[in-house]
Scaffold this active site. Sequence first.
Site: not given
Lengths: 325, 325
Positions: A56, A81, A207, A211, A213, A307
């Site tokens: 990030k 989060s 995913e 979750g 989506d 990640s």
Amino acid sequence: MTNALPVTLDDVHDAAARIKGVAHRTPVLRSRTLNALAGTEVFVKCENFQRIGAFKFRGAYNAVSRLTPEQLARGIASYSSGNHAQATALAARELGSTAVIVMPEDAPRSKKEATAGYGAEIVTYDRYTGDRVAIGEALAAERGLTLIPPYEHPHIIAGQGTAALELIEEVKDLGALLVPVGGGGLIAGCATAAKGLLPGIRVIGVEPEAGDDTKRSLAAGERVRIPIPRTIADGQAAEIPGELTFSVNRRLVDDIALVSDDDLRVAMRWAFERMKIVIEPSGASPLAALLSGRIPDLPPRVGMIVSGGNIDADRFAELCADAPG
Amino acid sequence: MTNALPVTLDDVHDAAARIKGVAHRTPVLRSRTLNALAGTEVFVKCENFQRIGAFKFRGAYNAVSRLTPEQLARGIASYSSGNHAQATALAARELGSTAVIVMPEDAPRSKKEATAGYGAEIVTYDRYTGDRVAIGEALAAERGLTLIPPYEHPHIIAGQGTAALELIEEVKDLGALLVPVGGGGLIAGCATAAKGLLPGIRVIGVEPEAGDDTKRSLAAGERVRIPIPRTIADGQAAEIPGELTFSVNRRLVDDIALVSDDDLRVAMRWAFERMKIVIEPSGASPLAALLSGRIPDLPPRVGMIVSGGNIDADRFAELCADAPG
């Protein structure tokens, strides 16, 4: 220009120049045992070794570095989060600004402590009832802050893409790239870089089953909202893909694999014992997909983005104690 | 020639050429948080990412690769608390030989399993009553095997020195090098490489308080035997320095720092949460010395060998749960 993508390979190169010497160029690890288990050669890009412990920081720093001196003086707001919170807090500090971060009350302790440790103010909300975007926007309006969203921004997406750019610069040809999918910013940036450099590469997102989506949205051809996911992968608990990220991912992502929470636990333990690295649940999703055989027909050389690694030792032990096998 | 050291920088270079492409060239990690805590810039050579999870593969492969085809055909014997066992087993397999390893009954499960996984035969003994050297020598004599000891051999020492050689080749100038001390082979090789390349460097060993045989021996000017150490640092539970390793270390090692088992627990947890790496107790001793402030007057650039990461997730959790703070 309706066919133009909102982020290009040039944008990723530009982000790479901005983060150079500030973000870590993270190592690429290999494991013969993993290769044997996966039946292909795997190149593991370790963003758990990135500053703040996750990819990030790449996007946050790229975005914050483009603000005007006036914007930096007024300060930054964000919602996250966890990992984007730390990333924004650190990017703000590095660039002489201040940050206010909206975080869920139940975010991992280590992520809240680290965010505060970088000098940010934390405002908490209930992630099952509150709307973090609305809270963040209200806060930004009220205090005159610039909002740096966790993924819905071209500078964020371009910054995250530098992880794939570095990986491909280092290991050259890859037949596939496996990337965790939460809001979709990491995979959007990585797909932009990967397909820009290697047009034939397969980009596969991963995913958690709860979750899914993005998988549902890709199948439907439009953004689909799911119930708030309950999964140990706290960084992948998105209800709906981002609008901007989905506009990229629907064109550049080839497929999505799903993994169970048990697959994640097994992968975290395996990475600990065999690779000696700490991966948080979300970050372990591509490894979990590989180890559980969820991705058929893998090509000979496969890249994988790990990640992040932000997880308390106690929480890690708890999760691993529940791992099957 | 009484002043000549038994291992030279040339021997380390020679070992480096032999292990090239077989052993990993492990990454060097940096952490700004660690630098801030230690008050100096720290370069962390990650031998926990080495094949078999520890530096031991370097020396074992260097030694086994020099055996004759006849010796390789007859097979290898060794004794080890764990990491040298795996290293010898893997080196034997890679070079088309077989290995029989004498291991303590209470060696960590993961180390015994991994050793067997590389195809070696395991013979166990009680480390509080048995003499592993005598058992290993008897076994070798009986079956016509070549004994590859864990540290008392110039090829082992030279091989281990390649860890420091790679570190210094990568980061250039260093004012000090911190190295875990068990039998003394790693530090003997690393000191040979480091002082050969950088004559002014301080080489500092780190031992557990309960296993301070090398510190006592250096103070006495001769090898001193201590009671069998009871420490969580299973790789550093030596009673007496090796004769060969001590002949090097008494001339090249500047100082020894001691750490408590609690210091090791704190360092292991810290490395997990802040660096995202898994370090076994012995491997964490230099980090523990840094974090607990046990080494005064550190120069500006300090190298550190993280020697291994072989520890079960369950055992790690147990140790970290007991960590103070």
